[in-house]
Scaffold this active site. Structure first.
Site, PDB file in Angstrom:
ATOM      1  N   HIS A  55      -2.750   5.095   3.722  1.00 32.98           N
ATOM      2  CA  HIS A  55      -3.265   3.743   3.563  1.00 32.98           C
ATOM      3  C   HIS A  55      -2.192   2.871   2.921  1.00 32.98           C
ATOM      4  O   HIS A  55      -1.276   3.350   2.253  1.00 32.98           O
ATOM      5  CB  HIS A  55      -4.520   3.750   2.706  1.00 32.98           C
ATOM      6  CG  HIS A  55      -5.700   4.353   3.400  1.00 32.98           C
ATOM      7  ND1 HIS A  55      -6.961   4.363   2.855  1.00 32.98           N
ATOM      8  CD2 HIS A  55      -5.816   4.965   4.610  1.00 32.98           C
ATOM      9  CE1 HIS A  55      -7.797   4.939   3.690  1.00 32.98           C
ATOM     10  NE2 HIS A  55      -7.126   5.322   4.766  1.00 32.98           N
ATOM     11  N   GLU A  57      -2.283   0.890   0.363  1.00 35.57           N
ATOM     12  CA  GLU A  57      -2.231   1.010  -1.096  1.00 35.57           C
ATOM     13  C   GLU A  57      -1.430   2.236  -1.517  1.00 35.57           C
ATOM     14  O   GLU A  57      -0.604   2.172  -2.431  1.00 35.57           O
ATOM     15  CB  GLU A  57      -3.643   1.120  -1.697  1.00 35.57           C
ATOM     16  CG  GLU A  57      -4.588   0.017  -1.300  1.00 35.57           C
ATOM     17  CD  GLU A  57      -5.457   0.345  -0.098  1.00 35.57           C
ATOM     18  OE1 GLU A  57      -6.660   0.036  -0.143  1.00 35.57           O
ATOM     19  OE2 GLU A  57      -4.935   0.908   0.886  1.00 35.57           O
ATOM     20  N   CYS A  83     -10.438   2.227  -0.406  1.00 35.49           N
ATOM     21  CA  CYS A  83     -11.359   3.353  -0.254  1.00 35.49           C
ATOM     22  C   CYS A  83     -11.378   4.140  -1.572  1.00 35.49           C
ATOM     23  O   CYS A  83     -10.618   3.852  -2.499  1.00 35.49           O
ATOM     24  CB  CYS A  83     -10.922   4.242   0.898  1.00 35.49           C
ATOM     25  SG  CYS A  83      -9.395   5.170   0.577  1.00 35.49           S
ATOM     26  N   CYS A  86      -7.899   5.811  -2.469  1.00 30.21           N
ATOM     27  CA  CYS A  86      -6.919   4.825  -2.947  1.00 30.21           C
ATOM     28  C   CYS A  86      -7.309   4.295  -4.316  1.00 30.21           C
ATOM     29  O   CYS A  86      -6.444   4.023  -5.153  1.00 30.21           O
ATOM     30  CB  CYS A  86      -6.753   3.693  -1.945  1.00 30.21           C
ATOM     31  SG  CYS A  86      -5.844   4.211  -0.464  1.00 30.21           S
TER      32      CYS A  86
END
Length: 124
Positions: A55, A57, A83, A86
């Site tokens: 992801h 992040e 999410c 993260c």
């Protein structure tokens, strides 16, 4: 700027961008995609995201860690709500504020950030 950065992603299903800012300076950036050295294809032949795609992040946080800089006290700007996985990284990285634009299908990441005392803001 996170929206512009998201366009660097090779993912077809969803492009996400993230910027880490500290003392009014960008200290790291990231977008969703495969790990370094992998092909730049995020989905399999059925259109399902490959399990090893990172992801935005996570890419921004690991990039700043690799540089030897600190994200403690930073703000993370991201195009989609984090999410749960993260959110855990954000908390451990010492990030104190998260600003996001789009909702994620689950709210558990944002809920965890708030529980940990991270300031969370949604912008349009």
């Amino acid at each position: 700027m996170a929206t512009v950065w998201a366009q660097n992603s090779y993912c077809k299903r969803r492009k996400v961008g993230a910027l880490l800012v500290k003392d009014r300076m960008i200290i790291s950036d990231g977008y969703n995609g495969t790990p370094s050295g992998f092909e730049n294809i995020c989905e399999d032949e059925n259109g399902i995201t490959k399990p090893y795609v990172l992801h935005a992040e996570a890419n921004a946080i690991t990039k700043v860690a690799k540089s030897g800089n600190s994200s403690r006290g930073a703000t993370l700007y991201v195009t989609a709500a984090p999410c749960l996985e993260c959110a855990k990284l954000i908390i451990q990285a010492g990030i104190v504020r998260v600003v996001y634009r789009d909702e994620y299908r689950l709210t558990d990441g944002v809920d965890l950030l708030r529980k940990a005392g991270v300031q969370v803001e949604k912008v349009d």
